[in-house]
Design a protein around this motif. Structure first.
Motif: not given
Length: 284
Positions: A43-58
């Motif tokens: 699951y770590q790959d998914f949670i890291n990707r969604i955190k990265s996506l939120v970072g990109i948005i911000l």
């Protein structure tokens, strides 16, 4: 009162049966730890990707951009989400969570409680704390994402409506097979996400505000799911260690009872020999 040979033999037999049961539970829990660890790592790959996506948005938002989940507001009501097991025999797994919760609420005047797991629900209801959920939310050993979506949505809605100003999760974090540690983490408002390593510029179709409205609830669901996976590893690990200790203790008890049995048997044989010799001497 001295035990008879029959009593000692009965205790040895019952303790051996207990040892067999605890050893079987140890093996089952050991297998569940491995499966839970694998699920968490996957699951770590998914949670890291969604955190990265939120970072990109911000990173691509304007300086004056604001969103309720990021805003720090006056805390009038705090909600605590306690994660426990559904069953017992897990050592201090549940009691650690309850102790930490008790420490936290000493400093709170207005608070509410959500629970995941039958043990937490029973504890909070028994102590008459302000409980939000009206029935226990049970989580299977092979945790499914769909299981946590309803409560994650409820959490987000309560926060966005202003009913709750801060949400804290109290759970057990898996350190290693011998150690777990209780943690309390602020789920909402969302802590700032490090996006300093993001250099690519992105174009957001439909407006970044609309995208944030869609992504952030998903982000909360993902975080809660990851924490529950972590807590499940801790639960199985704690139960594994508890059952191992119980098995070892049972073996120690069996050894002591066996010594007691042997001594009692030797005493009985000695007494019988003395009686035989005394009788023979009397006949002569």
């Amino acid at each position: 009162m001295a035990l008879s040979l029959i009593d000692v033999r009965g205790r040895i037999a019952s303790t051996k049966k207990t040892s067999q049961i605890t050893n079987a539970m140890y093996m089952v829990s050991s297998s569940k730890v491995k499966r839970s660890q694998q699920a968490y790592l996957n699951y770590q790959d998914f949670i890291n990707r969604i955190k990265s996506l939120v970072g990109i948005i911000l990173k691509n938002t304007k300086e004056d951009f604001s969103y309720p989940m990021f805003e720090r507001r006056e805390v009038k009501t705090t909600a605590y989400l306690l994660i426990s097991s559904d069953t017992g025999l897990a050592g201090p797994y549940n009691s650690n969570v309850f102790k930490r919760f008790e420490q936290l609420v000493q400093e709170e005047e207005n608070y509410l409680v959500w629970t995941i797991g039958r043990k937490a629900y029973s504890y909070i209801k028994g102590k008459k704390y302000p409980l939000i959920n009206t029935s226990p939310l049970l989580i299977r050993d092979d945790v499914m994402y769909v299981d946590i979506v309803p409560i994650a949505k409820q959490i987000v809605e309560a926060y966005l409506s202003g009913e709750i100003d801060r949400i804290v999760i109290v759970y057990n974090h898996f350190v290693n097979s011998l150690n777990i540690e209780v943690r309390d983490e602020v789920l909402l408002p969302i802590e700032p996400i490090n996006n300093s390593n993001i250099e690519t510029e992105y174009l957001f179709e439909g407006g970044i505000e609309n995208i944030v409205d869609e992504i952030m609830p998903m982000y909360i669901q993902a975080v809660v799911y990851g924490i529950i996976l972590d807590a499940k590893i801790s639960e199985h690990s704690s139960r594994m260690n508890a059952m191992k200790n119980a098995t070892d203790n049972a073996k120690e008890v069996i050894d002591k009872l066996q010594i007691l049995y042997n001594r009692a048997r030797q005493n009985a044989i000695t007494t019988e020999l003395i009686d035989i010799i005394a009788g023979a001497n009397a006949v002569e």
